[in-house]
Design an enzyme around this catalytic site. Structure first.
Site, short mmCIF file in Angstrom:
data_model
loop_
_atom_site.label_atom_id
_atom_site.label_comp_id
_atom_site.label_asym_id
_atom_site.label_seq_id
_atom_site.Cartn_x
_atom_site.Cartn_y
_atom_site.Cartn_z
N SER A 143 -45.17 40.40 20.30
CA SER A 143 -44.52 39.81 21.48
C SER A 143 -43.10 40.31 21.65
O SER A 143 -42.44 40.70 20.68
CB SER A 143 -44.50 38.28 21.37
OG SER A 143 -45.80 37.77 21.14
N1 SAH Z 1 -47.42 36.62 17.01
C1 SAH Z 1 -47.84 38.02 17.01
C2 SAH Z 1 -48.29 38.53 18.34
C3 SAH Z 1 -49.56 37.91 18.77
S1 SAH Z 1 -50.58 38.82 19.87
C4 SAH Z 1 -46.74 38.90 16.44
O1 SAH Z 1 -45.65 38.41 16.21
O2 SAH Z 1 -47.01 40.10 16.22
C5 SAH Z 1 -51.91 37.64 19.87
C6 SAH Z 1 -52.79 37.69 18.67
O3 SAH Z 1 -53.71 36.60 18.77
C7 SAH Z 1 -53.66 38.95 18.57
O4 SAH Z 1 -53.43 39.58 17.35
C8 SAH Z 1 -55.09 38.41 18.67
O5 SAH Z 1 -56.01 39.11 17.86
C9 SAH Z 1 -54.91 36.99 18.18
N2 SAH Z 1 -55.95 36.04 18.59
C10 SAH Z 1 -56.64 35.97 19.75
N3 SAH Z 1 -57.52 34.96 19.71
C11 SAH Z 1 -57.38 34.35 18.50
C12 SAH Z 1 -58.00 33.24 17.85
N4 SAH Z 1 -58.97 32.51 18.43
N5 SAH Z 1 -57.60 32.91 16.60
C13 SAH Z 1 -56.63 33.61 15.96
N6 SAH Z 1 -56.02 34.68 16.52
C14 SAH Z 1 -56.38 35.04 17.77
#
Ligand code: SAH
Length: 216
Positions: free
Chosen positions: A60
């Site tokens: 993000s």
């Molecule tokens: N916080 C992260 C960025 C998140 S991007 C950072 O600092 O890098 C969103 C993430 O959510 C992705 O990696 C995606 O794979 C994950 N995601 C999507 N659906 C999800 C779920 N049901 N449970 C856990 N992770 C999930």
């Protein structure tokens, strides 16, 4: 050099846009964001934007990480759950602001890489688990704070149920392309819902969000 880029990020992207929580600003200044990116992307680490990591996912934008951390109103004694660990960057920031962090990531390779990275950087109060975070983590609930880093069509019921009294849940809710960041606070009599800013996140894919049996 890198430290100066990070200080400039805090000043120009965070303080200038109204992030005022001094603990959040200090944490953002401390965590080496470049170490959470693939080698060929590290030079862009302090740019004012989200960046691609592996598996079509993103780290993000710094401002969004700070905005969510500030919205969680952390004092330092919280047990915190993050959904969507991705690179592990936000989990590292949150680990400096809360007592204990568990982060869940749906894509196993990302979860393993994030866990390894956090260990090698010395973040000892964070764990990364692989699985569907829309179900929360019932065995370890309740949580004082829950941060959801992917966009959901609604607030998944298991997450609101796993909030401790006075606990805060921050989550982007809306359509696939645009969402609104919401803060849900568990109160003695129910819940309080506040709308924060408009945001864009990758979708939260799972049983209680965009999933096989849910919205499409
Ligand atoms: N916080 C992260 C960025 C998140 S991007 C950072 O600092 O890098 C969103 C993430 O959510 C992705 O990696 C995606 O794979 C994950 N995601 C999507 N659906 C999800 C779920 N049901 N449970 C856990 N992770 C999930």
């Amino acid at each position: 050099m890198i430290e100066q880029q990070r200080q400039a990020m805090v000043r120009e992207q965070l303080q200038r846009r109204g992030i005022t929580d001094t603990r959040v600003l200090a944490a953002m200044e401390r965590v080496p964001r470049h170490r959470f990116l693939p080698a060929d992307a590290q030079e862009k680490a302090y740019a004012d934007r989200a960046l691609p990591i592996a598996e079509g996912q993103t780290i993000s934008q710094p401002y969004i990480v700070a905005l969510m951390a500030q919205a969680l109103l952390l004092r330092g004694d919280e047990r915190l759950l993050e959904i969507g660990a991705g690179s592990g960057y936000a989990a590292a920031v949150l680990s400096l602001l809360a007592a204990d962090v568990v982060a869940i990531e749906r894509i196993p390779t990302l979860a393993a890489a994030a866990e390894e990275r956090l260990i090698s950087l010395g973040y000892i109060n964070v764990r990364v688990l692989s699985g569907d975070g829309t179900a929360g983590l019932p065995g370890e609930a309740p949580f004082d704070a829950i941060s959801v880093a992917a966009a959901s069509p609604w607030v998944p019921r298991p997450l609101r149920e796993q909030l401790a009294r006075d606990g805060r849940l921050v989550i982007p809710v809306g359509g696939r392309d645009e969402q609104r960041l919401l803060r849900i606070t568990r109160t003695p009599t129910g819940e309080r819902l506040e709308q924060l800013s408009g945001v864009r996140f990758v979708p939260l894919l799972g049983k209680h969000a965009w999933g096989e049996h849910g919205a499409r």
